[in-house]
Design a protein around this motif. Structure first.
Motif, mmCIF file in Angstrom:
data_model
loop_
_atom_site.group_PDB
_atom_site.id
_atom_site.type_symbol
_atom_site.label_atom_id
_atom_site.label_comp_id
_atom_site.label_asym_id
_atom_site.label_seq_id
_atom_site.Cartn_x
_atom_site.Cartn_y
_atom_site.Cartn_z
ATOM 1 N N ASP A 258 0.990 -1.158 0.045
ATOM 2 C CA ASP A 258 -0.018 0.132 0.064
ATOM 3 C C ASP A 258 0.919 1.291 -0.037
ATOM 4 O OD1 ASP A 258 -2.113 -1.638 0.100
ATOM 5 O OD2 ASP A 258 -2.510 -1.586 2.078
ATOM 6 N N ASP A 260 3.985 1.428 -1.306
ATOM 7 C CA ASP A 260 4.647 1.516 -2.507
ATOM 8 C C ASP A 260 3.449 2.550 -3.489
ATOM 9 O OD1 ASP A 260 6.794 0.524 -1.832
ATOM 10 O OD2 ASP A 260 6.219 -1.452 -2.174
ATOM 11 N N ALA A 261 2.017 1.848 -3.332
ATOM 12 C CA ALA A 261 1.255 2.637 -4.134
ATOM 13 C C ALA A 261 0.942 3.975 -4.110
ATOM 14 C CB ALA A 261 -0.178 1.912 -4.058
ATOM 15 N N ARG A 264 4.063 5.912 -5.202
ATOM 16 C CA ARG A 264 3.772 6.151 -6.793
ATOM 17 C C ARG A 264 2.912 7.209 -7.049
ATOM 18 N NH1 ARG A 264 3.769 0.259 -6.961
ATOM 19 N NH2 ARG A 264 1.527 0.183 -6.837
ATOM 20 N N THR A 265 1.759 7.161 -6.466
ATOM 21 C CA THR A 265 0.812 8.130 -6.744
ATOM 22 C C THR A 265 1.421 9.637 -6.436
ATOM 23 O OG1 THR A 265 -1.019 6.748 -6.167
ATOM 24 C CG2 THR A 265 -1.423 9.187 -5.851
ATOM 25 N N PHE A 297 -8.713 -3.927 -10.171
ATOM 26 C CA PHE A 297 -8.185 -3.565 -8.888
ATOM 27 C C PHE A 297 -9.243 -3.501 -7.697
ATOM 28 C CE2 PHE A 297 -6.872 -0.225 -6.202
ATOM 29 C CZ PHE A 297 -5.617 -0.615 -5.768
ATOM 30 N N ASP A 332 -10.902 5.632 -10.550
ATOM 31 C CA ASP A 332 -10.674 5.585 -9.345
ATOM 32 C C ASP A 332 -11.684 6.406 -8.505
ATOM 33 O OD1 ASP A 332 -8.842 3.385 -9.493
ATOM 34 O OD2 ASP A 332 -6.935 4.814 -9.568
#
Length: 440
Positions: A258, A260-261, A264-265, A297, A332
C-alpha cells in the motif's frame, strides 16, 4: 469586417460619382444643344447679311452656294410666298419671322432657327436653318460613355484601395483572434504580433502580457503543488520504517504494498505538476484496457465487502482523448465514490461503450442512497470528504471534449455517465455538467 468596410467605401464612392457625373452629363448635353443652335444662328445670320445687297435674280444661286458650303438645310421665305433652298413648310413660326421676329421652333424632324431679314426690294424675308435631332445629340453619347468608363475606373480604384486599407485593419485583428484561440486551447507560448493601427497594437501588447502572466501564475501554482506533494515523502518514509518493524510478515507485506502505491501516486502528482502544459494535448489511451484494469483492482475490495460487480466492458481497443494515468484516476475517483458513499454489500455496475462519432461513454450505477446535488460541485460533499473526486472526473471529461451527466439508477442509487472525446479530436469542446442521463 473587411467586406463591410469595402461595401461602405463602394457605397460612398458611388454616391460621390453619381453626384459628380450626372450634372456633368447634363452639362455635356446642354453644351451640345447650345453649340448646334449657335451654329445654325450663325449660318442664318451670315446668309441674312448677304441678302440685302444681292440681286433678286441671284437669290437662288446665292442660297444654293450657301447650302453647298454648310450642311445644306438653309431655306429662304419671301413675303410673296416664294420658297428658295431646302424644302420646308410655311408654318406659323415662319409667319412670325416674316413679321420681324427671330425665333426657334420645334418641328417634327428637329428644330428650326428663323432669322428675320429686312431691306429686300421684294419686302421682308425670313431665313430658316434646320437643326436635326441627330445634330443636337452629336457627340453626347460618346461623352456619356467616356464618363461612365471614368466612373467605373474610379470606383474600381477606390475599391482596390479600400480592400488594401481594410486588410491592414482586419489582418492584425484576425491574428489576435487566432492567438486567443491558441491560448484557449492551452498553447501559452502563442504571442500576437504588434502590428496594425495603434489601438490594435495596444490590444496585442495587452494580450501578450496577459498570456505571459497566465504562464507565470500556472508555473507558480504547479511548483506549489509539487512542493506540497514532495512534503508527503517524509511521513511516507516514517510509515515505511514503522511498517518494516512489524512482526507479522503478511501484514507487513500488505502495508508495504500500500505504501508503494501511495508513493507512486505522490511521484505521479509531482510529475504531473511539473509536466509542460501542452504535453497533454493529443494524448490518448485504450479506454477498454484502462477501465478493465482499474475494475479488476477494485474488485478485490468489492469481494471483501460482499459487493457484486456487474456491467459490460468491450473486448476490443477503444481509443479516447485521455492519458492512461488521467483515465485511471478518473475511474478510481468514481469507484472510490461508490465504496465511500454506499453501505457494504451494495453492488454496482460498470459499463463502457463506444460512441458512433468516436470516443466512449463510461457509466457507473450503484445501489446506494443516490447522489446529493452538492456532491457534483467542486468542494461540495454530503459525507465529509473533500468534494474533489467528481470534480476531477468532470475536468478529465471536459479536457477530452466530453462531459459528465448525473442521474438516478434503476434501483434508486446514483448513476454517473462520463463521456470521453475521440482520440483524433484536435479541438475538444467540453459539454457542460448536466443532471440528465445519456441515452443507453
Amino acid at each position: 469586417m473587411r467586406s463591410r468596410l469595402v461595401w461602405l467605401v463602394a457605397a460612398t464612392s458611388s454616391l460621390l460619382l453619381v453626384a459628380f457625373l450626372v450634372p456633368l452629363a447634363l452639362a455635356v448635353r446642354n453644351a451640345a444643344s447650345t453649340r448646334a443652335v449657335n451654329s445654325a444662328v450663325m449660318q442664318a445670320q451670315a446668309l441674312a447679311g448677304l441678302l440685302p445687297t444681292a440681286e433678286p435674280a441671284r437669290l437662288e444661286v446665292l442660297l444654293s452656294d450657301a447650302n453647298g458650303a454648310t450642311d445644306g438645310r438653309l431655306t429662304l421665305f419671301l413675303s410673296d410666298g416664294t420658297v428658295l433652298g431646302y424644302p420646308a413648310q410655311h408654318s406659323a413660326a415662319v409667319e412670325a419671322a416674316l413679321a420681324g421676329s427671330s425665333l426657334t421652333a420645334r418641328v417634327p424632324d428637329g428644330r428650326e432657327v428663323l432669322v428675320s431679314v429686312a431691306g429686300l426690294p421684294s419686302g421682308p424675308a425670313a431665313v430658316r436653318c434646320l437643326v436635326p435631332d441627330a445634330t443636337w445629340t452629336s457627340g453626347v453619347y460618346r461623352a456619356w460613355l467616356l464618363l461612365c468608363l471614368l466612373g467605373l475606373g474610379l470606383l474600381a480604384v477606390s475599391l482596390l484601395v479600400a480592400g488594401r486599407l481594410a486588410g491592414t485593419l482586419t489582418r492584425p485583428i484576425s491574428e489576435l483572434a487566432d492567438v486567443s484561440h491558441r491560448l484557449a486551447a492551452g498553447d501559452l507560448s502563442a504571442r500576437a504580433g504588434e502590428t496594425g493601427p495603434a489601438e490594435v497594437r495596444q490590444v496585442s501588447a495587452g494580450l501578450n502580457l496577459l498570456a505571459s502572466r497566465i504562464g507565470e501564475l500556472l508555473a507558480d501554482e504547479r511548483e506549489a503543488v509539487a512542493d506540497l506533494s514532495h512534503r508527503l515523502r517524509t511521513p511516507l518514509t516514517a510509515l515505511r520504517i514503522d511498517a518494516e518493524s512489524l512482526r507479522d510478515g503478511r501484514d507487513r507485506n500488505q502495508i508495504m504494498a500500500d505504501l508503494d502505491a501511495v508513493e507512486r501516486t505522490v511521484n505521479e502528482v509531482i510529475r504531473a505538476a511539473r509536466r509542460p502544459i501542452r504535453e497533454g494535448v493529443g494524448a490518448s489511451c485504450d479506454a477498454a484496457a484502462v477501465v478493465a484494469e482499474r475494475v479488476t483492482f477494485w474488485s478485490a475490495l468489492a469481494d471483501e465487502e460482499n459487493r457484486i460487480v456487474g456491467g459490460h466492458l468491450p473486448a476490443g481497443p477503444l481509443p479516447v482523448r485521455v492519458t492512461a494515468d488521467d483515465l485511471g484516476a478518473c475511474v478510481d475517483a468514481l469507484l472510490d465514490n461508490v465504496f465511500a458513499h454506499t453501505p457494504e454489500g451494495r453492488g454496482f455496475e460498470v459499463r463502457l461503450r463506444a460512441l458512433p462519432e468516436g470516443g466512449a461513454v463510461l457509466a457507473i450505477d450503484d445501489e446506494g442512497p443516490g447522489l446529493a446535488t452538492s456532491s457534483w460541485r467542486r468542494g461540495g460533499s454530503g459525507a465529509g470528504s473533500t468534494g474533489l473526486g467528481l470534480d476531477i472526473v468532470r475536468r478529465t471529461a471536459e479536457n477530452s471534449g466530453g462531459g459528465v451527466w448525473f442521474g438516478t439508477a434503476p434501483g434508486g442509487g446514483a448513476s454517473i455517465m462520463v463521456e470521453f472525446g475521440p482520440a483524433s479530436t484536435q479541438q475538444p469542446v467540453a459539454h457542460p455538467i448536466g443532471r440528465r442521463l445519456l441515452p443507453r
